[in-house]
Design a protein around this motif. Sequence first.
Motif, short mmCIF file in Angstrom:
data_model
loop_
_atom_site.label_atom_id
_atom_site.label_comp_id
_atom_site.label_asym_id
_atom_site.label_seq_id
_atom_site.Cartn_x
_atom_site.Cartn_y
_atom_site.Cartn_z
N SER A 75 -13.67 -15.39 10.60
CA SER A 75 -13.39 -16.93 11.66
C SER A 75 -15.05 -17.76 11.67
O SER A 75 -14.96 -18.51 11.31
N GLN A 76 -15.79 -17.28 11.09
CA GLN A 76 -17.49 -17.41 10.98
C GLN A 76 -17.21 -18.42 10.12
O GLN A 76 -17.27 -19.58 9.60
N GLU A 77 -16.23 -18.00 8.85
CA GLU A 77 -16.05 -19.12 7.52
C GLU A 77 -15.33 -19.62 7.80
O GLU A 77 -15.33 -21.01 7.62
N GLN A 78 -13.63 -19.41 8.75
CA GLN A 78 -13.04 -20.86 9.10
C GLN A 78 -13.82 -22.12 10.18
O GLN A 78 -13.83 -22.80 9.72
N GLN A 79 -15.30 -21.24 10.56
CA GLN A 79 -15.63 -21.89 11.71
C GLN A 79 -16.80 -23.59 10.35
O GLN A 79 -16.53 -24.27 10.87
N ARG A 80 -17.11 -22.61 9.97
CA ARG A 80 -17.91 -23.61 8.98
C ARG A 80 -17.27 -24.16 8.25
O ARG A 80 -17.67 -25.57 8.29
N LYS A 81 -16.00 -24.24 7.52
CA LYS A 81 -15.36 -25.14 6.45
C LYS A 81 -14.61 -25.93 7.66
O LYS A 81 -14.32 -27.12 6.75
#
Lengths: 748, 184
Positions: free
Chosen positions: A373-379
């Motif tokens: 989830s954190q990766e998706q938000q970052r990207k």
Amino acid sequence: MDSVFNIDIREHIPNNPLLYQPPSYDSLLYRRKSSTIGSKRRSSSRGRFGSLNSVKSGGSTIKRQDDIEKSLLEERPVRELAKSMKEKRAVRDQRSLKAQDLSDWGQWRQNTRRCLKRLKDNAEDRLSSLKLWRSDIRQIEARFGTGILSYFSFLRFLVVLNLVIFLLMFCFIMLPIIIIPYTSANITQNDQDHGSVCSVYPSSTRLGLVIFHEHITDLLSGGGFLEQTYLFYGFYKVDKIQYPNGTYNLALAYLLATIAYLLVSLIWIVKRSATGFKQNLVKDEDSFQCFCNKIFAGWDFCITNEKVADLKRSSLLYELRTDLEEERIKQEKAKRTRKDKCQIYSLRLVLNVFVMVVLAACFYSIYLATTFSQEQQRKQVKVNFIMDLIHEYLPSIVITLANFLTPLLFSVIINFEDYSPAFEIRFTLIRCVFMRLTSIGVLLFSLWSQITNCGEEPCLCGYNTALYSCWETRVGQEMYKLTVFDFIIIVAVTILVEFPRKLIVTYWKSGLSDWWGEQEFAIPQNVLEIVYGQTICWIGAFYCPVLPAICTIKYFLIFYVKKLSLIQNCRPSTRPFRASSSNFFFLGVLLIGLSLACVPVTVSVAQINSSRACGPFVNYNTSWEALTASVMELPHGAQTFLYALSSEAFAVSFFVVSCLAMFYVIALAGAHKRVISQLKDQLVMGGRDKHFLILKLLQAQRLSQAQPRASGSKSRSRGSPSYHTSFNSDFPEGLLLVHPVPNSSTQV
Amino acid sequence: MGNKQTTFTEEQLEAYQVMLESEEQRLHGRFRELAPHLVPLDYTNNPDVKVPLTLIVTMPELKENPFRERIVETFSEDGQGNLSFNDFVDMFSALCEASPRELKTIYAFKIYDFNRDNFICKEDMDKTLNKLTKGELTAEEVALVCNKAIEEADLDGDSKLSFADFENMISKAPDFLSNFHIRI
């Protein structure tokens, strides 16, 4: 021949009912007062002893007046005497007669006492009517009994607690900032690293044309337009405020308010659970008394509804049968051979390992979900509205799924482990509690591993600035999302699962509806839900100061949702939850949640570097430094004192003293238990002594009556009306008693 | 019933000293509801009116209680269950929330003592249990439960419960106070 000790049992002694008479309320009072007051003449309050008094009193009238005053002021109100109304009135008349003997001072004192007591009763009555939801809770109690009532009063307690926490945060953190425009105050922010890469905080408000659903995403995830508001930690980028009158250190206030709300919660919960704990300790005796408790104190006299009465009856039946079953199991256990024991222990070991594996799998999936989830938000990958939301809420979804499936699994597994029914329930509950609360811990841990992980080299600013320019706000957002999602799930389950279930079971009679059955209000699961929400609130209040207010509103609404669901959909559980122990259980689980919540807050305050780009701790390395910096500004004496408090010597000695205190208290408890069993034996002996003495008395009486009649008539006449037995007036032997038993007209 | 105000003299209200005045009037209203043709509005002359057992057990507070007849019998003067207003007030004040523990223990003992011999013997317990479960336990189970209960509470070894035994047992029952009260 010593006839004192030999009672010929073969002698026909009529069964004297005096032997077994329950003590009247008066004699109870007599017993109690004689142990405290001693030789005071309490008999002046009993009208019947009037003649006796005038014969015995030899002292001066003043001394007698004092005694009367004292006894009048110490005696209980008339309404608490166990007599009929006529007798109560008689006693009251006699007391008022005595009262007229008092001096003016004594009368005035008595009257004021009575007035104050009445005022106090009225005031208490008014105050209790002001309590929140009083009528609702009474309604629930009447229909569903005291077990479910304790759940709702627990909910009410949490609403008030959250409100108090929010007021604390509001007054000390938000209010100073809000009133800045209205007073001529200056904000001091020392931007030491102004311009460095650490203090860059890109604005997150959306620019340009904003599609409507993006607003909703922002609202639900705490991002976008909500990010730089009072809601989150990042907004409070203020170190000190210079008012015309003085300086207000907001950073220190923020830290101290956090510590304060944790302490306030702890003290309040401990106070509330003190009574529950005492009762629970007594309940341990319950294993000696479980049958008596159910027969004599089992029926809830408040029940007025026929359905509820049937339910109570079936639950009592169930409980009695369970207890008989436990007895049977106990006897079987005693017969277990060694081989059986080995088998069962190894089975339990295997199953426990299996449970651990399942838990580890759940925690790992939570970790994966969080990182994803954190990766998706970052990207900033935007697929579409729904997918975005799912990515945001992925940790919450996984946690909720895990918390839904694991209790089912646990309740299946426990059947194979061959414990007693009571222990089964408790053990499953412990496992569920562990699961729920640790999942939050895992979420936070995975967040932190992301925040403090900068790839290969050590972090420049102490945290990963590239990804998290303001990591506290990000954590606050996660907590916010958890809260919102929790609330949505509770409401959705009620509307989408419980209502249709009720409709199906009521209107569509089939095999499915018979097997599924009506919804039961499962108290333990519901309590775990709200304790989970409260733990999130405690952790999140540091990162999101408005969260307690949101939780207050959330619990407020949950009360009505649950009440509606209870009344419309549920039938009360046949596995009843005892009110006395349930209070202790709720508050115990809440305490576990609180202690678990303290850990992340402590770690983040003391260990992890605070953000340089946002928040009140911009000038410090960690949040805790705000406190140490202010301590250094204190006068020297106070400084040395505080340093002494935080030194190792003090900590070790404090620890040792607490250990000693704990051992002392445990030893005391053990000693009390032994005293209790000794007193029990004494009671038995006392009963036998009484029996023995009265038999001797009867024997002596009979012997004295065998002598010439002349002395016998004297003893007869002494049996004047003021000494009488309350039973057979034609009792042949006039028994001389020191304290005659008052007539109680409710006994036939 | 209706809007009529019940009348008591000042002295009578003082005499009760049991509850607040408003509750006193309310209780009289309830009492009158049971038998409006028997109970007068005006109580200043202390009329000697008794409402029979059969009417009192129809009260909603007592209707579902398995011990309703025993409760009413215990508080009646004649032991048959006919309550005067004094007895009525007595009953509800003894069973109210504010009533002290000792009082409730005494009355509980009287209620459970069906044959009024100042002991709770096996037969009393049998009857209590059957009333509680409406006869749904088998005779064997009833006997087992009664035996266990007497074993637990009997201190002086006479296989029945005297008041001392009962009091000692009830003091250790954590739910007694919260269960043994009637709201009116």
